[in-house]
Scaffold this motif. Structure first.
Motif, PDB file in Angstrom:
ATOM      1  N   ASN A  43      26.295  18.407 -31.715  1.00  0.00           N
ATOM      2  CA  ASN A  43      27.712  18.763 -31.847  1.00  0.00           C
ATOM      3  C   ASN A  43      28.277  18.363 -33.216  1.00  0.00           C
ATOM      4  OD1 ASN A  43      29.953  20.016 -30.599  1.00  0.00           O
ATOM      5  ND2 ASN A  43      30.817  18.043 -29.968  1.00  0.00           N
ATOM      6  N   HIS A  44      27.406  18.494 -34.248  1.00  0.00           N
ATOM      7  CA  HIS A  44      27.750  18.219 -35.649  1.00  0.00           C
ATOM      8  C   HIS A  44      27.885  16.726 -35.967  1.00  0.00           C
ATOM      9  CE1 HIS A  44      28.954  22.533 -36.868  1.00  0.00           C
ATOM     10  NE2 HIS A  44      28.416  22.582 -35.658  1.00  0.00           N
ATOM     11  N   VAL A  45      27.496  15.855 -35.032  1.00  0.00           N
ATOM     12  CA  VAL A  45      27.462  14.427 -35.360  1.00  0.00           C
ATOM     13  C   VAL A  45      26.453  14.188 -36.479  1.00  0.00           C
ATOM     14  CG1 VAL A  45      26.778  12.157 -34.482  1.00  0.00           C
ATOM     15  CG2 VAL A  45      28.283  13.615 -33.117  1.00  0.00           C
ATOM     16  N   LEU A  46      25.322  14.871 -36.398  1.00  0.00           N
ATOM     17  CA  LEU A  46      24.342  14.865 -37.489  1.00  0.00           C
ATOM     18  C   LEU A  46      24.455  16.206 -38.202  1.00  0.00           C
ATOM     19  CD1 LEU A  46      21.241  13.182 -35.802  1.00  0.00           C
ATOM     20  CD2 LEU A  46      22.995  12.134 -37.246  1.00  0.00           C
ATOM     21  N   PRO A  47      24.941  16.218 -39.439  1.00  0.00           N
ATOM     22  CA  PRO A  47      25.256  17.473 -40.120  1.00  0.00           C
ATOM     23  C   PRO A  47      24.054  18.119 -40.800  1.00  0.00           C
ATOM     24  CG  PRO A  47      25.878  15.637 -41.511  1.00  0.00           C
ATOM     25  CD  PRO A  47      25.355  15.043 -40.230  1.00  0.00           C
ATOM     26  N   SER A  48      24.017  19.428 -40.746  1.00  0.00           N
ATOM     27  CA  SER A  48      23.041  20.205 -41.510  1.00  0.00           C
ATOM     28  C   SER A  48      23.654  20.477 -42.883  1.00  0.00           C
ATOM     29  CB  SER A  48      22.743  21.518 -40.785  1.00  0.00           C
ATOM     30  OG  SER A  48      21.852  22.310 -41.514  1.00  0.00           O
ATOM     31  N   ASN A  61      35.898  15.130 -30.580  1.00  0.00           N
ATOM     32  CA  ASN A  61      34.820  16.046 -30.970  1.00  0.00           C
ATOM     33  C   ASN A  61      34.369  16.853 -29.751  1.00  0.00           C
ATOM     34  OD1 ASN A  61      32.873  17.215 -32.686  1.00  0.00           O
ATOM     35  ND2 ASN A  61      31.337  15.682 -32.142  1.00  0.00           N
ATOM     36  N   PRO A  62      35.229  17.795 -29.297  1.00  0.00           N
ATOM     37  CA  PRO A  62      34.892  18.578 -28.109  1.00  0.00           C
ATOM     38  C   PRO A  62      33.661  19.456 -28.348  1.00  0.00           C
ATOM     39  CG  PRO A  62      36.840  19.463 -29.193  1.00  0.00           C
ATOM     40  CD  PRO A  62      36.535  18.173 -29.872  1.00  0.00           C
ATOM     41  N   ASP A  63      33.035  19.853 -27.261  1.00  0.00           N
ATOM     42  CA  ASP A  63      31.806  20.644 -27.332  1.00  0.00           C
ATOM     43  C   ASP A  63      32.058  21.989 -28.023  1.00  0.00           C
ATOM     44  OD1 ASP A  63      29.372  21.838 -26.986  1.00  0.00           O
ATOM     45  OD2 ASP A  63      29.361  21.718 -24.792  1.00  0.00           O
ATOM     46  N   ARG A  64      31.384  22.182 -29.163  1.00  0.00           N
ATOM     47  CA  ARG A  64      31.510  23.442 -29.903  1.00  0.00           C
ATOM     48  C   ARG A  64      30.650  24.555 -29.317  1.00  0.00           C
ATOM     49  NH1 ARG A  64      31.831  19.297 -33.738  1.00  0.00           N
ATOM     50  NH2 ARG A  64      33.092  19.655 -35.613  1.00  0.00           N
ATOM     51  N   TYR A  65      29.687  24.196 -28.457  1.00  0.00           N
ATOM     52  CA  TYR A  65      28.685  25.174 -28.003  1.00  0.00           C
ATOM     53  C   TYR A  65      28.550  25.159 -26.482  1.00  0.00           C
ATOM     54  CZ  TYR A  65      27.514  24.711 -32.949  1.00  0.00           C
ATOM     55  OH  TYR A  65      27.573  24.663 -34.319  1.00  0.00           O
ATOM     56  N   PRO A  66      29.576  25.608 -25.760  1.00  0.00           N
ATOM     57  CA  PRO A  66      29.498  25.575 -24.302  1.00  0.00           C
ATOM     58  C   PRO A  66      28.507  26.590 -23.718  1.00  0.00           C
ATOM     59  CG  PRO A  66      31.515  26.662 -25.020  1.00  0.00           C
ATOM     60  CD  PRO A  66      30.888  26.087 -26.247  1.00  0.00           C
ATOM     61  N   VAL A  67      28.134  27.606 -24.490  1.00  0.00           N
ATOM     62  CA  VAL A  67      27.192  28.619 -24.011  1.00  0.00           C
ATOM     63  C   VAL A  67      25.781  28.234 -24.446  1.00  0.00           C
ATOM     64  CG1 VAL A  67      26.526  31.049 -24.089  1.00  0.00           C
ATOM     65  CG2 VAL A  67      28.955  30.421 -24.111  1.00  0.00           C
ATOM     66  N   PHE A 100      13.024  26.083 -25.167  1.00  0.00           N
ATOM     67  CA  PHE A 100      13.995  24.987 -25.052  1.00  0.00           C
ATOM     68  C   PHE A 100      15.405  25.563 -25.017  1.00  0.00           C
ATOM     69  CE2 PHE A 100      16.989  21.966 -26.820  1.00  0.00           C
ATOM     70  CZ  PHE A 100      16.626  20.750 -26.262  1.00  0.00           C
ATOM     71  N   ARG A 101      16.219  25.094 -24.058  1.00  0.00           N
ATOM     72  CA  ARG A 101      17.600  25.568 -23.957  1.00  0.00           C
ATOM     73  C   ARG A 101      18.550  24.534 -24.563  1.00  0.00           C
ATOM     74  NH1 ARG A 101      18.037  30.320 -21.444  1.00  0.00           N
ATOM     75  NH2 ARG A 101      20.258  30.218 -21.924  1.00  0.00           N
ATOM     76  N   PHE A 102      19.407  24.996 -25.447  1.00  0.00           N
ATOM     77  CA  PHE A 102      20.378  24.104 -26.074  1.00  0.00           C
ATOM     78  C   PHE A 102      21.491  23.754 -25.087  1.00  0.00           C
ATOM     79  CE2 PHE A 102      18.683  26.086 -29.960  1.00  0.00           C
ATOM     80  CZ  PHE A 102      18.422  24.942 -30.693  1.00  0.00           C
ATOM     81  N   VAL A 103      21.639  22.472 -24.826  1.00  0.00           N
ATOM     82  CA  VAL A 103      22.782  21.934 -24.088  1.00  0.00           C
ATOM     83  C   VAL A 103      23.282  20.764 -24.918  1.00  0.00           C
ATOM     84  CG1 VAL A 103      23.608  20.849 -21.985  1.00  0.00           C
ATOM     85  CG2 VAL A 103      21.832  22.622 -21.852  1.00  0.00           C
ATOM     86  N   THR A 104      24.516  20.826 -25.367  1.00  0.00           N
ATOM     87  CA  THR A 104      25.058  19.799 -26.250  1.00  0.00           C
ATOM     88  C   THR A 104      24.906  18.411 -25.622  1.00  0.00           C
ATOM     89  OG1 THR A 104      26.683  21.410 -27.012  1.00  0.00           O
ATOM     90  CG2 THR A 104      27.089  19.113 -27.573  1.00  0.00           C
ATOM     91  N   LEU A 105      24.426  17.457 -26.411  1.00  0.00           N
ATOM     92  CA  LEU A 105      24.228  16.099 -25.903  1.00  0.00           C
ATOM     93  C   LEU A 105      25.571  15.485 -25.488  1.00  0.00           C
ATOM     94  CD1 LEU A 105      21.722  14.807 -28.609  1.00  0.00           C
ATOM     95  CD2 LEU A 105      21.214  15.218 -26.193  1.00  0.00           C
ATOM     96  N   ASN A 111      15.474  16.295 -43.900  1.00  0.00           N
ATOM     97  CA  ASN A 111      16.860  16.722 -43.746  1.00  0.00           C
ATOM     98  C   ASN A 111      17.105  17.337 -42.369  1.00  0.00           C
ATOM     99  OD1 ASN A 111      15.493  19.118 -45.460  1.00  0.00           O
ATOM    100  ND2 ASN A 111      17.114  20.020 -44.196  1.00  0.00           N
ATOM    101  N   ILE A 112      18.358  17.261 -41.966  1.00  0.00           N
ATOM    102  CA  ILE A 112      18.789  17.809 -40.677  1.00  0.00           C
ATOM    103  C   ILE A 112      18.873  19.325 -40.768  1.00  0.00           C
ATOM    104  CG2 ILE A 112      20.688  17.858 -38.997  1.00  0.00           C
ATOM    105  CD1 ILE A 112      19.271  15.186 -39.123  1.00  0.00           C
ATOM    106  N   GLY A 113      18.393  20.013 -39.725  1.00  0.00           N
ATOM    107  CA  GLY A 113      18.528  21.457 -39.634  1.00  0.00           C
ATOM    108  C   GLY A 113      19.629  21.849 -38.663  1.00  0.00           C
ATOM    109  N   ASP A 114      19.944  23.136 -38.643  1.00  0.00           N
ATOM    110  CA  ASP A 114      21.051  23.628 -37.821  1.00  0.00           C
ATOM    111  C   ASP A 114      20.828  23.412 -36.327  1.00  0.00           C
ATOM    112  OD1 ASP A 114      22.445  24.412 -40.033  1.00  0.00           O
ATOM    113  OD2 ASP A 114      22.023  26.552 -39.836  1.00  0.00           O
ATOM    114  N   MET A 115      19.570  23.411 -35.884  1.00  0.00           N
ATOM    115  CA  MET A 115      19.318  23.200 -34.453  1.00  0.00           C
ATOM    116  C   MET A 115      19.733  21.794 -34.020  1.00  0.00           C
ATOM    117  SD  MET A 115      15.722  25.155 -33.650  1.00  0.00           S
ATOM    118  CE  MET A 115      15.616  26.955 -33.687  1.00  0.00           C
TER     119      MET A 115
END
Length: 311
Positions: A238-243, A286-292, A273-278, A228-232
């Motif tokens: 960007n929620h394309v693959l849902p947790s 589906n705009p970027d939910r996580y700009p930070v 690892f630094r999160f940068v939205t794909l 299953n998909i996790g929150d990371m």
């Protein structure tokens, strides 16, 4: 209880169209089922036996392996310690964590403490070191298929999971008694990590929450694992693959008197690892939910506090 109609995919036979099929399953359910995963069945059988043997030890013996202040990262976590985010009652479970060993002088060592091993169970360390390695390999293959489905290179995740902070959890849900009150074996939650690989439990109880709000039973056939998909990964895509929210409900009738064991492998990214939205997952719709951007360890520590494993 309706059964989730999750297709069973092969890591070998379905290799050509696996990325598209696994992507469809994840977009639909947040879950997939995988056979031909390469994890040795005789090793799995040994792992079940040694898991049962450990949890049958006296409470005071198991308690020796509890490390306060470490957030359950290694060793034993006592019964009714973890709580699902937002829940009031603590889960009816106890567990043991095996992680990745890194050299003491590694820059990742601060977030990845050394493993500890119970001396009371013969072959415990050897069994779970090997099982961890096989889970690690299977997880990398699944991530490769996910990467291709997302329009990335098949090896895109390789650098991110090299020396990743992955954890294998040996879970014991004891028999359920009338004193449990409103608590359940595992409250409704989403996993923190990238993906979770789960060896099927002997006892039923795993359920996922469908998009239309129904709880559906998850029952992998013999020899298959649940992924299953996790929150990371939800954040990264960007929620394309849902947790997907899931839980382990309490058994009823005579089954309430039986223990349940399961063995999830929480596949994590490297702590740094630094999160940068794909970019492939960002659009006008589906705009970027996580700009930070934050690190994987920042994210993990925040979530560990939310579920009661860290203060």
């Amino acid at each position: 209880m309706d059964l989730a109609q999750i297709p069973v995919l092969s890591l070998v036979a379905d290799s050509a169209d696996l990325p598209a099929r696994i992507g469809e399953s994840f977009r639909t359910f947040g879950f997939a089922m995988i056979r031909d995963h390469g994890i040795d069945q005789s090793l799995i059988d040994q792992a079940w036996a040694r898991t049962e043997e450990f949890f049958a030890l006296p409470v005071e013996t198991k308690q020796k392996y509890f490390i306060p202040g470490q957030g359950g990262a290694r060793g034993y976590t006592p019964f009714r310690t973890e709580v699902a985010k937002g829940a009031k009652e603590k889960d009816l479970k106890e567990f043991w964590h095996v992680g990745r060993d890194v050299p003491a002088d590694s820059p990742l060592a601060a977030s990845m403490p050394p493993n500890i091993w119970p001396t009371e169970v013969e072959g415990f360390e050897e069994t779970f070191r090997e099982l961890y390695a096989q889970f690690d390999e299977a997880g990398a293959k699944v991530l490769s298929a996910i990467a291709v489905d997302l329009g990335l290179d098949a090896g895109w995740f390789d650098a991110g999971i090299e020396d990743g902070n992955s954890v294998m959890r040996l879970l014991h849900y004891p028999p359920v008694s009338a004193e449990s009150g409103g608590a359940i074996r595992a409250g409704a939650h989403e996993d923190i990590n990238l993906i979770t690989l789960l060896l099927g439990a002997q006892e039923a109880g795993l359920e996922l929450l469908s998009k239309d709000g129904r709880w559906l039973s998850v029952a992998p056939p013999e020899g298959a694992i649940v992924v299953n998909i996790g929150d990371m990964l939800q954040r990264l895509t960007n929620h394309v693959l849902p947790s997907t929210t899931h839980r382990v409900r309490n058994p009823e009738g005579a089954r309430a008197g039986h223990s349940r064991y399961s063995m999830p492998f929480f596949l994590h990214l490297r702590s740094d690892f630094r999160f940068v939205t794909l970019p492939e997952c960002v659009s006008d719709e589906n705009p970027d939910r996580y700009p930070v951007s934050i690190t994987a360890d920042d994210y993990l520590q925040e979530r560990l506090r939310e579920i009661g494993l860290k203060m």
